[in-house]
Design a protein around this motif. Structure first.
Motif, short mmCIF file in Angstrom:
data_model
loop_
_atom_site.label_atom_id
_atom_site.label_comp_id
_atom_site.label_asym_id
_atom_site.label_seq_id
_atom_site.Cartn_x
_atom_site.Cartn_y
_atom_site.Cartn_z
N ASP A 113 0.81 -1.22 0.00
CA ASP A 113 0.00 0.00 0.00
C ASP A 113 0.84 1.27 0.00
OD1 ASP A 113 -2.53 -1.21 -0.03
OD2 ASP A 113 -2.43 -1.63 2.11
N THR A 114 1.94 1.26 0.74
CA THR A 114 2.80 2.44 0.80
C THR A 114 3.36 2.77 -0.58
OG1 THR A 114 3.39 1.80 3.05
CG2 THR A 114 4.79 3.44 2.01
N GLN A 115 3.88 1.74 -1.26
CA GLN A 115 4.42 1.94 -2.61
C GLN A 115 3.33 2.41 -3.57
OE1 GLN A 115 6.33 -1.76 -3.69
NE2 GLN A 115 7.94 -1.52 -2.16
N LEU A 116 2.13 1.87 -3.41
CA LEU A 116 1.00 2.26 -4.25
C LEU A 116 0.69 3.75 -4.07
CD1 LEU A 116 -1.44 1.35 -6.12
CD2 LEU A 116 -2.72 1.05 -4.01
N ARG A 117 0.67 4.20 -2.82
CA ARG A 117 0.40 5.61 -2.52
C ARG A 117 1.49 6.51 -3.08
NH1 ARG A 117 -1.13 3.77 2.47
NH2 ARG A 117 0.83 4.46 3.42
N GLU A 118 2.74 6.13 -2.83
CA GLU A 118 3.88 6.95 -3.27
C GLU A 118 3.95 7.05 -4.79
OE1 GLU A 118 7.14 5.03 -1.32
OE2 GLU A 118 6.80 6.07 0.59
N ALA A 119 3.54 5.99 -5.48
CA ALA A 119 3.63 5.94 -6.94
C ALA A 119 2.65 6.88 -7.63
CB ALA A 119 3.41 4.51 -7.43
N GLN A 120 1.61 7.30 -6.91
CA GLN A 120 0.56 8.12 -7.53
C GLN A 120 1.10 9.44 -8.09
OE1 GLN A 120 -2.60 6.85 -8.04
NE2 GLN A 120 -1.74 5.02 -7.10
N THR A 121 2.18 9.93 -7.50
CA THR A 121 2.73 11.22 -7.94
C THR A 121 3.93 11.06 -8.89
OG1 THR A 121 4.10 11.27 -5.95
CG2 THR A 121 2.00 12.43 -5.84
N LEU A 122 4.27 9.83 -9.21
CA LEU A 122 5.43 9.59 -10.09
C LEU A 122 5.04 9.72 -11.57
CD1 LEU A 122 7.01 6.51 -8.29
CD2 LEU A 122 7.87 8.86 -8.27
N LEU A 127 0.64 1.09 -13.12
CA LEU A 127 1.30 0.36 -12.03
C LEU A 127 0.99 -1.13 -12.14
CD1 LEU A 127 0.39 2.77 -9.10
CD2 LEU A 127 2.57 2.65 -10.33
N GLY A 128 2.00 -1.94 -11.92
CA GLY A 128 1.82 -3.39 -11.84
C GLY A 128 1.60 -3.76 -10.38
N ILE A 129 0.45 -4.33 -10.08
CA ILE A 129 0.13 -4.74 -8.70
C ILE A 129 0.64 -6.17 -8.52
CG2 ILE A 129 -1.77 -5.19 -7.09
CD1 ILE A 129 -1.49 -2.30 -7.52
N SER A 130 1.70 -6.30 -7.73
CA SER A 130 2.44 -7.57 -7.65
C SER A 130 2.63 -7.99 -6.19
CB SER A 130 3.78 -7.36 -8.34
OG SER A 130 4.62 -8.47 -8.18
N ALA A 131 2.40 -9.20 -5.86
CA ALA A 131 1.76 -10.25 -6.64
C ALA A 131 0.36 -10.50 -6.05
CB ALA A 131 2.58 -11.52 -6.55
N ILE A 132 -0.58 -10.80 -6.93
CA ILE A 132 -1.94 -11.04 -6.45
C ILE A 132 -1.99 -12.34 -5.65
CG2 ILE A 132 -4.39 -11.24 -7.08
CD1 ILE A 132 -3.04 -8.50 -7.76
N PHE A 133 -1.40 -13.39 -6.23
CA PHE A 133 -1.28 -14.67 -5.54
C PHE A 133 0.16 -15.15 -5.65
CE2 PHE A 133 -5.60 -14.80 -7.60
CZ PHE A 133 -6.32 -14.55 -6.45
N ALA A 134 0.56 -16.05 -4.77
CA ALA A 134 1.90 -16.63 -4.85
C ALA A 134 2.06 -17.37 -6.17
CB ALA A 134 2.11 -17.59 -3.69
N ASN A 140 10.38 -14.26 -4.44
CA ASN A 140 10.72 -13.29 -3.38
C ASN A 140 9.55 -12.34 -3.09
OD1 ASN A 140 10.83 -12.12 -5.90
ND2 ASN A 140 12.53 -10.77 -5.43
N ILE A 141 8.35 -12.90 -3.02
CA ILE A 141 7.16 -12.08 -2.81
C ILE A 141 7.13 -11.49 -1.40
CG2 ILE A 141 4.63 -12.18 -2.60
CD1 ILE A 141 4.65 -14.17 -4.91
N ILE A 142 6.93 -10.17 -1.35
CA ILE A 142 6.84 -9.48 -0.06
C ILE A 142 5.41 -9.59 0.47
CG2 ILE A 142 7.00 -7.19 1.05
CD1 ILE A 142 9.01 -6.45 -1.21
N ASN A 143 4.47 -9.47 -0.43
CA ASN A 143 3.07 -9.33 -0.04
C ASN A 143 2.19 -9.96 -1.11
OD1 ASN A 143 0.65 -8.08 1.03
ND2 ASN A 143 0.87 -6.48 -0.51
N GLN A 144 1.18 -10.67 -0.67
CA GLN A 144 0.15 -11.13 -1.61
C GLN A 144 -1.05 -10.21 -1.46
OE1 GLN A 144 -1.06 -15.32 -2.19
NE2 GLN A 144 0.59 -15.81 -0.80
N TRP A 145 -1.43 -9.55 -2.54
CA TRP A 145 -2.55 -8.60 -2.46
C TRP A 145 -3.88 -9.32 -2.25
CZ3 TRP A 145 -2.17 -3.21 -2.74
CH2 TRP A 145 -0.90 -2.71 -3.06
N GLY A 146 -4.05 -10.44 -2.97
CA GLY A 146 -5.34 -11.13 -2.92
C GLY A 146 -6.43 -10.28 -3.56
N ILE A 147 -7.63 -10.83 -3.62
CA ILE A 147 -8.76 -10.12 -4.26
C ILE A 147 -9.14 -8.86 -3.48
CG2 ILE A 147 -11.20 -10.29 -4.92
CD1 ILE A 147 -9.39 -11.90 -6.78
N ALA A 148 -9.18 -8.97 -2.16
CA ALA A 148 -9.57 -7.81 -1.33
C ALA A 148 -8.58 -6.66 -1.49
CB ALA A 148 -9.67 -8.24 0.13
#
Length: 210
Positions: A113-122, A127-134, A140-148
Motif C-alpha cells: 500500500d505504501t508503494q501504491l500511494r507513493e507511486a501516484q505522484t510519479l 502500475l503493476g500490482i504484484s503479486a496477487i497470488f503466490a 521473493n514475494i513481499i506481499n500477496q494482495w489477494g482479491i480484497a
C-alpha cells in the motif's frame, strides 16, 4: 498508443524459452487477443536481451500491440521499444522518464500500500500490482494482495493498474471483476499447448470490459 485499453491482456514472456519458441508464442498470443507484451531477461546478458527484444519487435510490427521491456531502460532505448517496466529496485521512475522522454510507456511494480500511494505522484503511465497470488515464477514475494487488496487498490489508485501473479483460467474472472485495467500473465499463456486458444479463452473469461 491504441485508443482502447492496451493493458487489458498483458503477456509477460518466460525468459527460459528460446527466441524461436518465444516468437511463435507471441505471434499466436496476439492472434488470440493479447494487447501488450513485456519481454523479460533476468540473466543479465544485455546482448541476449537486445536480441530477444528486437526479434519480438519484428513479430509485433503492424499489430498495434506495444512492446515493453522489463527493468532495462538502455535495452528499451536500444530497440526503440514502446515502453519500459520498472521494479522497486530498478532505476527510479523520475530518472527513467527523463531518459526515455514523454512518449514512451512507463510502468512500475508496486508490492504494498505504501508503494501504491507513493507511486501516484510519479511520472508513470500504469502500475503493476504484484503479486496477487503466490507464483512459482516469483519466489521473493513481499506481499500477496489477494482479491480484497486488489479491489482496494483499484478504488484508491488514480493510475491504471495491471494485476500480476498467479493468475490463470480458474481465477481470472474474479480478478477482472475488481475493475482492474489489465491482467498480466506468464505461465497461463507461455506454457499453454495452444497459446492462441489460451489467450482467446482468457479474453472470453474476462468478459466484455476494455
Amino acid at each position: 498508443m491504441m485508443t482502447n485499453n492496451p493493458y487489458r491482456l498483458y503477456l509477460v514472456t518466460d525468459e527460459q524459452q528460446d527466441i524461436t519458441t518465444l516468437c511463435e508464442l507471441v505471434s499466436a498470443a496476439i492472434k488470440g487477443g493479447v494487447t501488450m507484451v513485456q519481454v523479460r531477461e533476468k540473466h543479465g546478458d544485455v546482448r541476449a536481451f537486445i536480441e530477444r527484444a528486437a526479434a519480438i519487435k519484428q513479430v509485433l510490427k503492424g499489430s498495434g500491440v506495444p512492446l515493453i521491456i522489463n527493468d532495462r531502460v538502455d535495452v528499451a532505448l536500444a530497440v526503440k521499444a514502446d515502453g519500459v517496466h520498472l521494479g522497486q529496485s530498478d532505476m527510479p521512475a523520475t530518472l527513467a522518464r527523463a531518459l526515455i522522454g514523454p512518449k514512451m510507456i512507463l510502468g512500475l511494480s508496486v508490492e504494498n500500500d505504501t508503494q501504491l500511494r507513493e507511486a501516484q505522484t510519479l511520472p508513470v503511465d500504469y502500475l503493476g500490482i504484484s503479486a496477487i497470488f503466490a507464483t512459482p515464477t516469483k519466489t521473493n514475494i513481499i506481499n500477496q494482495w489477494g482479491i480484497a487488496g486488489l479491489t482496494q487498490a483499484v478504488n484508491t489508485s488514480q493510475l491504471p493498474l495491471v494485476a500480476i501473479g498467479g493468475i490463470n483460467e480458474a481465477n481470472i474472472q474474479e480478478i477482472a471483476a475488481t475493475g482492474v485495467d489489465g491482467i498480466a500473465l506468464v505461465s497461463a499463456i507461455c506454457h499453454a499447448s495452444n497459446p492462441q486458444q489460451a489467450a482467446a479463452k482468457l479474453v472470453d473469461l474476462m468478459g466484455a470490459k476494455g
